[in-house]
Design a protein around this motif. Structure first.
Motif, PDB file in Angstrom:
ATOM      1  N   TYR A  76       0.838  -1.255  -0.014  1.00 53.36           N
ATOM      2  CA  TYR A  76       0.030  -0.016  -0.153  1.00 53.36           C
ATOM      3  C   TYR A  76       0.875   1.238   0.098  1.00 53.36           C
ATOM      4  O   TYR A  76       2.098   1.146   0.501  1.00 53.36           O
ATOM      5  CB  TYR A  76      -0.793   0.132   1.187  1.00 53.36           C
ATOM      6  CG  TYR A  76      -2.062  -0.823   1.135  1.00 53.36           C
ATOM      7  CD1 TYR A  76      -1.907  -2.336   1.656  1.00 53.36           C
ATOM      8  CD2 TYR A  76      -3.215  -0.532   0.721  1.00 53.36           C
ATOM      9  CE1 TYR A  76      -2.949  -2.949   1.856  1.00 53.36           C
ATOM     10  CE2 TYR A  76      -4.298  -1.606   0.806  1.00 53.36           C
ATOM     11  CZ  TYR A  76      -4.121  -2.784   1.375  1.00 53.36           C
ATOM     12  OH  TYR A  76      -5.131  -3.494   1.372  1.00 53.36           O
ATOM     13  N   GLN A 103       0.758   5.301   1.121  1.00 55.03           N
ATOM     14  CA  GLN A 103       0.134   6.461   1.805  1.00 55.03           C
ATOM     15  C   GLN A 103       0.560   7.769   1.726  1.00 55.03           C
ATOM     16  O   GLN A 103       1.842   7.836   1.960  1.00 55.03           O
ATOM     17  CB  GLN A 103      -0.081   5.998   3.279  1.00 55.03           C
ATOM     18  CG  GLN A 103      -0.886   6.891   4.204  1.00 55.03           C
ATOM     19  CD  GLN A 103      -0.864   6.622   5.671  1.00 55.03           C
ATOM     20  OE1 GLN A 103       0.505   5.954   6.430  1.00 55.03           O
ATOM     21  NE2 GLN A 103      -1.942   6.812   6.485  1.00 55.03           N
ATOM     22  N   GLY A 162      -1.294  12.338   5.503  1.00 53.91           N
ATOM     23  CA  GLY A 162      -2.612  12.745   6.080  1.00 53.91           C
ATOM     24  C   GLY A 162      -3.740  12.027   5.343  1.00 53.91           C
ATOM     25  O   GLY A 162      -5.069  12.513   5.513  1.00 53.91           O
ATOM     26  N   GLN A 163      -3.609  11.076   4.418  1.00 51.12           N
ATOM     27  CA  GLN A 163      -4.280  10.376   3.625  1.00 51.12           C
ATOM     28  C   GLN A 163      -4.525   8.882   4.104  1.00 51.12           C
ATOM     29  O   GLN A 163      -3.632   8.340   4.770  1.00 51.12           O
ATOM     30  CB  GLN A 163      -3.924  10.427   2.001  1.00 51.12           C
ATOM     31  CG  GLN A 163      -3.679  11.881   1.418  1.00 51.12           C
ATOM     32  CD  GLN A 163      -4.948  12.616   1.626  1.00 51.12           C
ATOM     33  OE1 GLN A 163      -5.970  12.202   1.134  1.00 51.12           O
ATOM     34  NE2 GLN A 163      -4.879  13.898   2.067  1.00 51.12           N
ATOM     35  N   LEU A 217      -4.788   4.745   2.687  1.00 50.83           N
ATOM     36  CA  LEU A 217      -4.356   3.735   2.237  1.00 50.83           C
ATOM     37  C   LEU A 217      -4.601   3.408   0.829  1.00 50.83           C
ATOM     38  O   LEU A 217      -5.973   3.308   0.359  1.00 50.83           O
ATOM     39  CB  LEU A 217      -4.126   2.443   2.764  1.00 50.83           C
ATOM     40  CG  LEU A 217      -2.789   2.617   3.938  1.00 50.83           C
ATOM     41  CD1 LEU A 217      -3.177   3.343   5.027  1.00 50.83           C
ATOM     42  CD2 LEU A 217      -2.305   1.131   4.132  1.00 50.83           C
ATOM     43  N   PHE A 277       3.736   0.526   2.666  1.00 47.10           N
ATOM     44  CA  PHE A 277       3.501  -0.280   3.740  1.00 47.10           C
ATOM     45  C   PHE A 277       3.324  -1.433   2.981  1.00 47.10           C
ATOM     46  O   PHE A 277       2.436  -1.860   2.181  1.00 47.10           O
ATOM     47  CB  PHE A 277       2.362  -0.096   4.548  1.00 47.10           C
ATOM     48  CG  PHE A 277       2.401   1.085   5.514  1.00 47.10           C
ATOM     49  CD1 PHE A 277       1.808   2.549   5.177  1.00 47.10           C
ATOM     50  CD2 PHE A 277       3.040   1.114   6.644  1.00 47.10           C
ATOM     51  CE1 PHE A 277       2.084   3.549   5.920  1.00 47.10           C
ATOM     52  CE2 PHE A 277       3.111   2.207   7.375  1.00 47.10           C
ATOM     53  CZ  PHE A 277       2.774   3.372   7.140  1.00 47.10           C
ATOM     54  N   PHE A 319       0.838  -5.088   9.318  1.00 44.67           N
ATOM     55  CA  PHE A 319       1.364  -4.282   8.495  1.00 44.67           C
ATOM     56  C   PHE A 319       2.821  -4.103   9.042  1.00 44.67           C
ATOM     57  O   PHE A 319       3.380  -4.292  10.347  1.00 44.67           O
ATOM     58  CB  PHE A 319       0.884  -2.618   8.740  1.00 44.67           C
ATOM     59  CG  PHE A 319      -0.397  -2.546   7.817  1.00 44.67           C
ATOM     60  CD1 PHE A 319      -1.596  -2.754   8.378  1.00 44.67           C
ATOM     61  CD2 PHE A 319      -0.372  -1.938   6.525  1.00 44.67           C
ATOM     62  CE1 PHE A 319      -2.802  -2.868   7.923  1.00 44.67           C
ATOM     63  CE2 PHE A 319      -1.397  -1.986   5.884  1.00 44.67           C
ATOM     64  CZ  PHE A 319      -2.596  -2.334   6.340  1.00 44.67           C
ATOM     65  N   GLY A 320       3.643  -3.889   7.933  1.00 42.84           N
ATOM     66  CA  GLY A 320       5.249  -3.554   8.241  1.00 42.84           C
ATOM     67  C   GLY A 320       5.391  -2.226   8.800  1.00 42.84           C
ATOM     68  O   GLY A 320       4.273  -1.465   8.892  1.00 42.84           O
ATOM     69  N   GLN A 321       6.467  -1.898   9.195  1.00 43.93           N
ATOM     70  CA  GLN A 321       6.637  -0.598   9.990  1.00 43.93           C
ATOM     71  C   GLN A 321       6.556   0.735   8.933  1.00 43.93           C
ATOM     72  O   GLN A 321       6.463   1.837   9.207  1.00 43.93           O
ATOM     73  CB  GLN A 321       8.139  -0.461  10.589  1.00 43.93           C
ATOM     74  CG  GLN A 321       8.131  -1.675  11.566  1.00 43.93           C
ATOM     75  CD  GLN A 321       8.922  -2.905  10.919  1.00 43.93           C
ATOM     76  OE1 GLN A 321       8.442  -3.096   9.954  1.00 43.93           O
ATOM     77  NE2 GLN A 321       9.748  -3.445  11.931  1.00 43.93           N
ATOM     78  N   GLY A 322       6.664   0.282   7.675  1.00 45.85           N
ATOM     79  CA  GLY A 322       6.746   1.372   6.772  1.00 45.85           C
ATOM     80  C   GLY A 322       8.004   1.640   6.188  1.00 45.85           C
ATOM     81  O   GLY A 322       9.112   1.742   6.964  1.00 45.85           O
ATOM     82  N   GLU A 369       9.502   5.161   4.394  1.00 45.38           N
ATOM     83  CA  GLU A 369       9.384   6.494   3.564  1.00 45.38           C
ATOM     84  C   GLU A 369      10.147   6.794   2.429  1.00 45.38           C
ATOM     85  O   GLU A 369      11.608   6.636   2.480  1.00 45.38           O
ATOM     86  CB  GLU A 369       9.400   7.699   4.887  1.00 45.38           C
ATOM     87  CG  GLU A 369       9.328   8.935   4.240  1.00 45.38           C
ATOM     88  CD  GLU A 369       9.523  10.174   5.443  1.00 45.38           C
ATOM     89  OE1 GLU A 369      10.093   9.794   6.397  1.00 45.38           O
ATOM     90  OE2 GLU A 369       9.247  11.339   4.971  1.00 45.38           O
TER      91      GLU A 369
END
Lengths: 112, 116
Positions: free
Chosen positions: A36, A38, A41-42, A44, A90, A102-105, A107
């Motif tokens: 996913y 993101q 502020g939005q 997924l 993610f 979910f994974g930690q993400g 950036e």
């Protein structure tokens, strides 16, 4: 225990360069795997998913991911990154019951 | 495609008050809705699973009396944060699997809750 690991917290790539985001999972059964994206502020947005079949999955926005069972990995790739790809990504694993882990993400920043 | 509408997108409330967040499935029936919480710069953590016609299932460590979940119909699930405190400030997102056997995990757009 079921878990998802994204080893890279933050990645910076130059616009036009290739991208690979790593994802490793631990799951007791055949996993359903997802990526996913993101924006700040939005919610997924689903990029792609793997349930079965061909281990190379094509998604939206030019992304693809490859399921490697032997490595318990589902890495996301894109051959040429655009500035608009800057966001949080993610990886997630789920089952038919619908619960996602979910994974930690990761950036992603894109340099001009 | 399957769409989940989540409202409000942003809400600011005073400590001690309650806030209701709604998630509606617009073009499909959602017998199940998942509620996640996301703190800044962190991942999504599942809080609870709501099921139409039965009690919600809460994850370990989530206070049932604080986060009230009601799945009133096949298209509506609500999360009420009761007696909100600043530490409840977070991003709340709902998700529903479409009912056509396609596991798409459609997500709402999220609600940014700020408790002052």
């Amino acid at each position: 225990a079921q878990s998802v690991t994204q080893p890279d917290i933050h990645i910076t790539v130059s616009e036009g360069a290739s991208l690979e985001l790593r994802c490793n999972y631990s799951y007791g059964a055949t996993p359903y795997l997802f990526w996913y994206v993101q924006s700040p502020g939005q919610g997924l947005q689903l990029l792609l998913k793997y349930f079965s079949g061909d281990t190379l999955v094509q998604g939206i926005k030019g992304f693809e991911a490859e399921f490697k069972r032997s490595q318990s990995s589902f890495n996301l790739r894109k051959p040429s990154v655009h500035w608009s790809d800057a966001a949080e990504y993610f990886c997630a694993v789920g089952n038919q019951g619908g619960k996602l882990i979910f994974g930690q993400g990761t950036e992603l920043s894109v340099k001009p | 495609g399957a769409v989940v509408s989540q409202h409000p997108s942003r809400v600011i409330c005073k400590s001690g008050t309650s806030v209701k967040i709604e998630c509606r499935s617009l073009d499909f029936q959602a017998t199940t809705m998942f509620w996640y919480r996301q703190f800044p710069k962190q991942s999504l953590m599942l809080m609870a699973t709501s099921n139409e016609g039965s009690k919600a299932t809460y994850e370990q460590g989530v206070e049932k009396d604080k986060f009230l979940i009601n799945h009133a119909s096949l298209t509506l699930s609500t999360l009420t944060v009761t007696s909100a405190h600043p530490e409840d400030s977070s991003f709340y997102i709902c998700s529903a699997p479409p009912d056509r056997g396609l596991i798409g995990y459609t997500f709402g757009s999220g609600t940014r809750l700020t408790v002052v």
